[in-house]
Design a protein around this motif. Sequence first.
Motif, PDB file in Angstrom:
ATOM      1  N   PHE A 236       0.819  -1.211   0.000  1.00 34.38           N
ATOM      2  CA  PHE A 236       0.000   0.000   0.000  1.00 34.38           C
ATOM      3  C   PHE A 236       0.855   1.265   0.000  1.00 34.38           C
ATOM      4  O   PHE A 236       0.514   2.257  -0.659  1.00 34.38           O
ATOM      5  N   LEU A 237       1.977   1.243   0.713  1.00 31.85           N
ATOM      6  CA  LEU A 237       2.866   2.401   0.686  1.00 31.85           C
ATOM      7  C   LEU A 237       3.434   2.616  -0.715  1.00 31.85           C
ATOM      8  O   LEU A 237       3.552   3.759  -1.177  1.00 31.85           O
ATOM      9  N   GLY A 238       3.789   1.537  -1.391  1.00 31.31           N
ATOM     10  CA  GLY A 238       4.298   1.651  -2.754  1.00 31.31           C
ATOM     11  C   GLY A 238       3.254   2.213  -3.707  1.00 31.31           C
ATOM     12  O   GLY A 238       3.554   3.070  -4.545  1.00 31.31           O
ATOM     13  N   ILE A 239       2.022   1.744  -3.576  1.00 28.67           N
ATOM     14  CA  ILE A 239       0.942   2.271  -4.414  1.00 28.67           C
ATOM     15  C   ILE A 239       0.717   3.746  -4.101  1.00 28.67           C
ATOM     16  O   ILE A 239       0.542   4.569  -5.006  1.00 28.67           O
ATOM     17  N   TRP A 240       0.733   4.093  -2.814  1.00 28.58           N
ATOM     18  CA  TRP A 240       0.546   5.484  -2.397  1.00 28.58           C
ATOM     19  C   TRP A 240       1.610   6.391  -3.005  1.00 28.58           C
ATOM     20  O   TRP A 240       1.300   7.460  -3.544  1.00 28.58           O
ATOM     21  N   VAL A 241       2.869   5.970  -2.945  1.00 28.80           N
ATOM     22  CA  VAL A 241       3.957   6.785  -3.485  1.00 28.80           C
ATOM     23  C   VAL A 241       3.841   6.906  -5.003  1.00 28.80           C
ATOM     24  O   VAL A 241       4.135   7.953  -5.578  1.00 28.80           O
ATOM     25  N   ALA A 242       3.391   5.847  -5.666  1.00 26.54           N
ATOM     26  CA  ALA A 242       3.246   5.886  -7.124  1.00 26.54           C
ATOM     27  C   ALA A 242       2.114   6.817  -7.554  1.00 26.54           C
ATOM     28  O   ALA A 242       2.200   7.480  -8.595  1.00 26.54           O
ATOM     29  N   VAL A 243       1.048   6.902  -6.761  1.00 24.54           N
ATOM     30  CA  VAL A 243      -0.127   7.687  -7.134  1.00 24.54           C
ATOM     31  C   VAL A 243      -0.031   9.127  -6.609  1.00 24.54           C
ATOM     32  O   VAL A 243      -0.657  10.030  -7.169  1.00 24.54           O
ATOM     33  N   LEU A 244       0.749   9.361  -5.589  1.00 19.39           N
ATOM     34  CA  LEU A 244       0.824  10.661  -4.921  1.00 19.39           C
ATOM     35  C   LEU A 244       1.045  11.844  -5.860  1.00 19.39           C
ATOM     36  O   LEU A 244       0.354  12.861  -5.723  1.00 19.39           O
ATOM     37  N   PRO A 245       1.940  11.782  -6.835  1.00 23.54           N
ATOM     38  CA  PRO A 245       2.149  12.966  -7.694  1.00 23.54           C
ATOM     39  C   PRO A 245       0.929  13.350  -8.530  1.00 23.54           C
ATOM     40  O   PRO A 245       0.809  14.482  -8.981  1.00 23.54           O
ATOM     41  N   TYR A 246       0.007  12.419  -8.739  1.00 22.45           N
ATOM     42  CA  TYR A 246      -1.131  12.668  -9.621  1.00 22.45           C
ATOM     43  C   TYR A 246      -2.412  13.041  -8.870  1.00 22.45           C
ATOM     44  O   TYR A 246      -3.464  13.175  -9.486  1.00 22.45           O
ATOM     45  N   LEU A 247      -2.335  13.210  -7.557  1.00 23.74           N
ATOM     46  CA  LEU A 247      -3.539  13.465  -6.779  1.00 23.74           C
ATOM     47  C   LEU A 247      -3.898  14.947  -6.682  1.00 23.74           C
ATOM     48  O   LEU A 247      -4.938  15.291  -6.150  1.00 23.74           O
ATOM     49  N   GLY A 248      -3.061  15.827  -7.162  1.00 26.60           N
ATOM     50  CA  GLY A 248      -3.388  17.243  -7.222  1.00 26.60           C
ATOM     51  C   GLY A 248      -3.157  17.998  -5.928  1.00 26.60           C
ATOM     52  O   GLY A 248      -3.736  19.071  -5.742  1.00 26.60           O
ATOM     53  N   PHE A 249      -2.336  17.471  -5.042  1.00 18.40           N
ATOM     54  CA  PHE A 249      -2.018  18.204  -3.827  1.00 18.40           C
ATOM     55  C   PHE A 249      -1.110  19.387  -4.170  1.00 18.40           C
ATOM     56  O   PHE A 249      -0.296  19.301  -5.095  1.00 18.40           O
ATOM     57  N   PRO A 250      -1.220  20.469  -3.409  1.00 19.66           N
ATOM     58  CA  PRO A 250      -0.256  21.562  -3.585  1.00 19.66           C
ATOM     59  C   PRO A 250       1.156  21.069  -3.276  1.00 19.66           C
ATOM     60  O   PRO A 250       1.350  20.090  -2.551  1.00 19.66           O
ATOM     61  N   SER A 251       2.133  21.754  -3.829  1.00 15.04           N
ATOM     62  CA  SER A 251       3.523  21.337  -3.705  1.00 15.04           C
ATOM     63  C   SER A 251       3.943  21.174  -2.253  1.00 15.04           C
ATOM     64  O   SER A 251       4.651  20.234  -1.906  1.00 15.04           O
ATOM     65  N   PHE A 252       3.519  22.082  -1.382  1.00 10.26           N
ATOM     66  CA  PHE A 252       3.875  22.010   0.033  1.00 10.26           C
ATOM     67  C   PHE A 252       3.377  20.704   0.653  1.00 10.26           C
ATOM     68  O   PHE A 252       4.123  19.989   1.320  1.00 10.26           O
ATOM     69  N   TRP A 253       2.102  20.379   0.425  1.00 11.32           N
ATOM     70  CA  TRP A 253       1.532  19.156   0.996  1.00 11.32           C
ATOM     71  C   TRP A 253       2.109  17.896   0.348  1.00 11.32           C
ATOM     72  O   TRP A 253       2.279  16.864   0.992  1.00 11.32           O
ATOM     73  N   LYS A 254       2.393  17.994  -0.937  1.00 14.54           N
ATOM     74  CA  LYS A 254       2.980  16.846  -1.629  1.00 14.54           C
ATOM     75  C   LYS A 254       4.347  16.506  -1.034  1.00 14.54           C
ATOM     76  O   LYS A 254       4.675  15.339  -0.840  1.00 14.54           O
ATOM     77  N   ASN A 255       5.136  17.546  -0.717  1.00 16.54           N
ATOM     78  CA  ASN A 255       6.443  17.322  -0.104  1.00 16.54           C
ATOM     79  C   ASN A 255       6.311  16.700   1.285  1.00 16.54           C
ATOM     80  O   ASN A 255       7.062  15.786   1.643  1.00 16.54           O
ATOM     81  N   ILE A 256       5.365  17.180   2.064  1.00 15.37           N
ATOM     82  CA  ILE A 256       5.148  16.625   3.405  1.00 15.37           C
ATOM     83  C   ILE A 256       4.702  15.169   3.316  1.00 15.37           C
ATOM     84  O   ILE A 256       5.222  14.298   4.029  1.00 15.37           O
ATOM     85  N   LEU A 257       3.750  14.879   2.438  1.00 17.17           N
ATOM     86  CA  LEU A 257       3.251  13.503   2.297  1.00 17.17           C
ATOM     87  C   LEU A 257       4.332  12.567   1.768  1.00 17.17           C
ATOM     88  O   LEU A 257       4.433  11.415   2.210  1.00 17.17           O
ATOM     89  N   ALA A 258       5.154  13.054   0.849  1.00 15.39           N
ATOM     90  CA  ALA A 258       6.235  12.219   0.330  1.00 15.39           C
ATOM     91  C   ALA A 258       7.261  11.930   1.425  1.00 15.39           C
ATOM     92  O   ALA A 258       7.773  10.814   1.534  1.00 15.39           O
TER      93      ALA A 258
END
Length: 81
Positions: free
Chosen positions: A9-31
């Motif tokens: 699930f973590l691997g799927i999350w990391v693969a899908v994360l860039p395409y979810l439309g989060f702002p750059s700040f939140w994308k960096n925190i989630l990554a």
Amino acid sequence: MNKARILLFLGIWVAVLPYLGFPSFWKNILATLSGLGFVYIGYVIYQESRKSGEKAGKTFDNFSENKFGNYDSEQKENLKS
């Protein structure tokens, strides 16, 4: 949930994360949090493998017999045929 499923699930999350439309700040925190999750799960798996490796470190005296045993060379030739 077992560790293999969490890693899946973590691997799927990391693969899908860039395409979810989060702002750059939140994308960096989630990554970063996802990466820390990978590190933690990897560390737990490493610790478990070290513990199981210590248990498997016991050795036992084993032996095996072959069909040629203690025969002389003439008897060995007879057994081969």
